[in-house]
Design a protein around this motif. Structure first.
Motif, PDB file in Angstrom:
ATOM      1  N   THR C 151      52.860  55.965  49.155  1.00  0.00           N
ATOM      2  CA  THR C 151      53.583  54.725  49.470  1.00  0.00           C
ATOM      3  C   THR C 151      54.894  55.010  50.195  1.00  0.00           C
ATOM      4  OG1 THR C 151      52.658  53.762  47.460  1.00  0.00           O
ATOM      5  CG2 THR C 151      54.545  52.614  48.439  1.00  0.00           C
ATOM      6  N   GLU C 276      47.860  40.995  40.331  1.00  0.00           N
ATOM      7  CA  GLU C 276      47.055  40.791  41.539  1.00  0.00           C
ATOM      8  C   GLU C 276      47.911  40.631  42.803  1.00  0.00           C
ATOM      9  OE1 GLU C 276      43.644  40.773  41.297  1.00  0.00           O
ATOM     10  OE2 GLU C 276      43.459  40.689  39.119  1.00  0.00           O
ATOM     11  N   SER C 277      49.242  40.729  42.659  1.00  0.00           N
ATOM     12  CA  SER C 277      50.119  40.482  43.819  1.00  0.00           C
ATOM     13  C   SER C 277      50.154  41.670  44.781  1.00  0.00           C
ATOM     14  CB  SER C 277      51.532  40.192  43.329  1.00  0.00           C
ATOM     15  OG  SER C 277      52.121  41.406  42.874  1.00  0.00           O
ATOM     16  N   ALA C 278      50.693  41.437  45.960  1.00  0.00           N
ATOM     17  CA  ALA C 278      50.759  42.463  47.010  1.00  0.00           C
ATOM     18  C   ALA C 278      51.630  43.650  46.605  1.00  0.00           C
ATOM     19  CB  ALA C 278      51.285  41.845  48.298  1.00  0.00           C
ATOM     20  N   LYS C 279      52.620  43.440  45.774  1.00  0.00           N
ATOM     21  CA  LYS C 279      53.505  44.521  45.343  1.00  0.00           C
ATOM     22  C   LYS C 279      52.843  45.442  44.314  1.00  0.00           C
ATOM     23  CE  LYS C 279      58.139  43.496  45.228  1.00  0.00           C
ATOM     24  NZ  LYS C 279      58.461  43.723  46.632  1.00  0.00           N
ATOM     25  N   SER C 280      51.757  44.984  43.718  1.00  0.00           N
ATOM     26  CA  SER C 280      51.112  45.756  42.650  1.00  0.00           C
ATOM     27  C   SER C 280      50.264  46.898  43.205  1.00  0.00           C
ATOM     28  CB  SER C 280      50.236  44.819  41.815  1.00  0.00           C
ATOM     29  OG  SER C 280      49.267  45.555  41.098  1.00  0.00           O
TER      30      SER C 280
END
Lengths: 302, 302, 302
Positions: C151, C276-280
């Motif tokens: 990341t 379920e979010s994009a940051k996860s």
């Protein structure tokens, strides 16, 4: 499709039904696999073996699975705990089901005595007994024989003392049949209430001190749960009377070896230090189980 | 990565959503695998299939595993009993986890109805229904259809009686959808409190005597545990009213065959002697399950 | 036979005993496997790996099994639930047994802390820690490190907040050792009665608001069973004080990512929508576990 006779010849239900030539052939082939350097062979590629354990046993299932995979077979594991046996499916129906699905041989372990013999009459694939009730555990005895053969060069003429709960032991029975056929002398040593009356004619019962005078001292696992039923006074008392303590082990002749089918109850039937001592063949027995089972499975379906 | 539509086309959630052409294509491919002499193929070499059984079933899991291994796939078995489902992990999270780890398809069996349909919307690998609640068990019905096709040469025009607890049976439902699409006539026979009201418009309920006049008599397993809930009077009473007893079996037309999804309750919904009789296709059904499931898995991920 | 030193070098008992160079080598090799297009390699063909799980874990066992099979190894699964551990067989005897049977490496998960270190002194095959008590879970931390590396491009200089029951968490400990060796800054956030006193000197405890100001926010799983022991007031109260709610997640810096070792208690330590979010990175973490474990197993026995 194999003929019914051929299937029976390839099954291994017990050592009582084999003769010395058949036993020797298995031990010879075990020696072949034992020396085989290639860890995974392709002898049984495309053949399916199912381990059907209606009674749990890590050790035995693992040894069979290792043997099957080393022969290159496909393995399907079935254990009653993770199965529908509880919802009324009989052992027979399970075996017939797996047979219908196309397995080439079944390794089977079950609690009730006598069921396996009936079962083998009804199915048309070879079955290998991985322990049935207190009747037989032939691959255990074969690995014991193989271990003795590797140690002494010959089984004939050996004196083997089997010590413990003879009455409930399939290991004792399979060893009795196998050893006597191969020309060894077997003697038992057991608490009075753990003697097997029907075996008296085949092997004498001796005292613990006499039992220690042997080429092989084979200790059996104590079923500690028998304490609840009053059959066993206490673990301490059992150890005092029949355990292979450090003191007793120290008195063994220099050439005498110690065996145990495992798992052991350390400091009950055998002391912790004895398990790990130089005279103990307990871990080599486990190693030998793999090539012996390879020979038995190969015999069943090659 | 497959598109969502492509994934859905490759999943098998039920037969209700398939048309006759799709069902025929699967049965054709099953016939191909049934005749295939090579026991282990390499069609799915390097592909991973996971059997995710949130409800135990030896028979079905074994049949899928056999099918997967015959296709050369890598198999990962998951059963709820040996898992962390108990510590609050949801079915969804488990499936997403296995998907994240790289499996190519999942075979899934679960108790609650309706969960599978939701699940299939959220994951991007094909899912194969191995039984979901009382909704569908499509591979069972496909193997039943395949067995009828092998027996009669054609499904169209057959009369199939399904006898037993229709209300709770996913096998009855999947067979109803599959058989009617393929042009067979389905009729049900059930105790009053085991009829499924929502299926009335699709198939008539007939008496046991009428039900026996059919090309195929398909017996369902009685859930003996329903006795506790008062739904079932007794096994004896059920057998008397709805069981395929030896007497009833003797009255069947010579061309009529007997089927059962197994496991059977011998001498409850079907007599022991009938299971083993020449009219019984119960063991061939099990054999046929393997090539049928090979076709379904291959369709999912080839 | 490997020398004892060589075996130890190849084992992975924890990250506390590794240096940055060794950790980097594993992460590099994980990157190699991550990019590897061939799904099943033959690097470990003919080698046997046993997954010995004395404590259940679907996720971790599956990830290891996937890794082993992708390396072409033969896999033998052992779980305590389906074993004879209950009848008195010790962990030590089980591992010695499997070793005697010829496995090349063992992946082991167990409840008691400290047993693994003793065990590794007594066996002569490499052991890989898949979680031991509250001591270490090194492959989880390695996959966390690998996920951060993918990341951010670099681990050095990152600030990582670990939030939850630090005291009982082997994930927190392994991450602490791994991250600090690699030059990241670790800070903890925990309820007063879930702080680990012995770790105070290695990482500061901060408030939840401070903890949210980090590059990585790593949430730990709440052991809901601690409620019974009075350690946890209620799931709602825990969520209010320490949970990564949607509100808190909305306040995170745009570059901050969210991690969790899973399985999650949705809407306890982390809200459903946040998982379920994009940051996860929760599902990518699972994906990354496979190449990381491939690197660790390959290091053990190649």
């Amino acid at each position: 499709m194999m003929t019914a006779t051929r299937v029976k010849e390839r099954s291994l239900l017990g050592l009582r039904g084999l003769d010395a030539t058949e036993i020797s052939a298995i031990l010879d082939r075990a020696a072949y696999w034992d020396k085989h350097t290639e860890k995974v062979s392709s002898v049984l590629a495309s053949r399916f073996v199912s381990n059907m354990f209606f009674e749990n046993s890590t050790r035995t299932r693992f040894s069979f699975e290792m043997a099957e995979k080393r022969l290159g077979a496909q393995v399907l594991n079935f254990t009653a705990a993770a199965s529908s046996v509880e919802k009324g499916e009989s052992i027979y129906d399970t075996v017939r089901t797996l047979e219908s699905m196309g397995i080439d041989a079944g390794v089977i372990r079950l609690k009730p005595s006598g069921v396996l013999a009936q079962l083998s009459e009804k199915v048309s694939i070879p079955l290998i007994n991985a322990g049935d009730g207190n009747n037989e555990h032939p691959t255990q005895a074969l690995l014991d024989l193989y271990t003795m053969l590797k140690t002494f060069g010959e089984i004939k003429g050996l004196t083997v003392s089997i010590i413990g709960d003879i009455m409930h032991s399939r290991v004792a029975r399979s060893n009795l049949w196998g050893l006597t056929k191969m020309g060894a002398k077997v003697q038992f040593c057991a608490p009075e209430n753990m003697k097997a009356p029907e075996l008296m004619e085949h092997a004498p019962y001796v005292t613990i001190d006499e039992a220690l005078k042997a080429d092989v001292v084979m200790m059996l696992r104590v079923q500690l749960e028998r304490h609840a039923s009053g059959m066993l006074q206490s673990a301490e008392e059992y150890r005092r009377q029949f355990g292979l303590t450090e003191e007793r082990a120290a008195k063994l002749d220099s050439h005498t070896v110690i065996m145990h089918p495992a798992p052991v109850n350390r400091n009950v039937e055998i002391d912790d230090a004895v398990v790990e001592s130089a005279k103990s063949l307990i871990f080599p027995q486990m190693s030998n189980g793999v090539p012996v089972r390879m020979a038995v499975i190969e015999r069943a379906i090659r």
